[in-house]
Design a protein around this motif. Sequence first.
Motif, mmCIF file in Angstrom:
data_model
loop_
_atom_site.group_PDB
_atom_site.id
_atom_site.type_symbol
_atom_site.label_atom_id
_atom_site.label_comp_id
_atom_site.label_asym_id
_atom_site.label_seq_id
_atom_site.Cartn_x
_atom_site.Cartn_y
_atom_site.Cartn_z
ATOM 1 N N ALA A 120 0.830 -1.208 0.000
ATOM 2 C CA ALA A 120 0.000 0.000 0.000
ATOM 3 C C ALA A 120 0.863 1.257 0.000
ATOM 4 O O ALA A 120 0.587 2.215 -0.740
ATOM 5 C CB ALA A 120 -0.935 -0.008 1.208
ATOM 6 N N ALA A 121 1.923 1.265 0.812
ATOM 7 C CA ALA A 121 2.818 2.431 0.851
ATOM 8 C C ALA A 121 3.496 2.640 -0.501
ATOM 9 O O ALA A 121 3.652 3.773 -0.962
ATOM 10 C CB ALA A 121 3.860 2.252 1.951
ATOM 11 N N ALA A 122 3.901 1.544 -1.148
ATOM 12 C CA ALA A 122 4.542 1.658 -2.460
ATOM 13 C C ALA A 122 3.570 2.211 -3.496
ATOM 14 O O ALA A 122 3.941 3.074 -4.309
ATOM 15 C CB ALA A 122 5.080 0.293 -2.907
ATOM 16 N N LEU A 123 2.324 1.750 -3.465
ATOM 17 C CA LEU A 123 1.328 2.263 -4.420
ATOM 18 C C LEU A 123 1.036 3.741 -4.191
ATOM 19 O O LEU A 123 0.913 4.523 -5.149
ATOM 20 C CB LEU A 123 0.044 1.443 -4.327
ATOM 21 N N ILE A 126 4.059 5.720 -5.475
ATOM 22 C CA ILE A 126 4.072 5.763 -6.942
ATOM 23 C C ILE A 126 3.015 6.749 -7.454
ATOM 24 O O ILE A 126 3.290 7.558 -8.339
ATOM 25 C CB ILE A 126 3.861 4.359 -7.529
ATOM 26 N N ALA A 127 1.815 6.676 -6.880
ATOM 27 C CA ALA A 127 0.747 7.580 -7.318
ATOM 28 C C ALA A 127 1.118 9.029 -7.054
ATOM 29 O O ALA A 127 0.875 9.909 -7.889
ATOM 30 C CB ALA A 127 -0.561 7.227 -6.613
ATOM 31 N N LEU A 128 1.737 9.300 -5.910
ATOM 32 C CA LEU A 128 2.116 10.677 -5.597
ATOM 33 C C LEU A 128 3.268 11.165 -6.467
ATOM 34 O O LEU A 128 3.294 12.328 -6.865
ATOM 35 C CB LEU A 128 2.470 10.790 -4.109
ATOM 36 N N GLY A 136 5.376 12.034 -2.280
ATOM 37 C CA GLY A 136 5.677 10.740 -2.898
ATOM 38 C C GLY A 136 7.161 10.474 -2.953
ATOM 39 O O GLY A 136 7.617 9.350 -2.700
ATOM 40 N N TRP A 137 7.938 11.503 -3.266
ATOM 41 C CA TRP A 137 9.395 11.348 -3.294
ATOM 42 C C TRP A 137 9.940 11.091 -1.894
ATOM 43 O O TRP A 137 10.855 10.287 -1.710
ATOM 44 C CB TRP A 137 10.060 12.580 -3.900
#
Length: 164
Positions: A120-123, A126-128, A136-137
């Motif tokens: 979930a954190a990776a998604l 990526i979305a951000l 996101g970065w």
Amino acid sequence: MRLEAPPSRYRVIERDGRLVVIDRQAGEQQLPLSLASSPLVRVEPPISSRPASPSPKSMIADPPGLLRSVAAAVTGEVRDDDGRLLLDTANWFDSKAPRTIALSPAGERRLGAVVLALAAAALVAIALVVTGNVIGWVIAIGGFALVSNGKPLASSWLDGLADA
């Protein structure tokens, strides 16, 4: 106009390995439907006065078997003779690798929860990043820093999966 049949007066349920007939109108339990003679279990109250079943919200909070299914997918569903999932570790996240850990049932749930949280954190990251959001970065760089510097922490956490 849709017509429906009225509900049946009788209901058949399974209790303690026996089929039992309940009269909905009288609220009384009839004889068990078994070939062996057995005493009546107890009188059931009418359906309207019974306590409510668990709320759907509690089912959503802890879906049955979801975390263990995720852990099984991560491990490739490889099991030992006792039926425990076997997790093979790699050097990039475990300082004691390579090793094989036999997961306890609680360890399976813990592994599944962590994998879902990381996914979930990776998604989200990526979305951000795709939308140009700085947060996101920050999440992505924090994740890379955790992977590169978190091996001792991950190793001690993995040790607990067998005993959990």
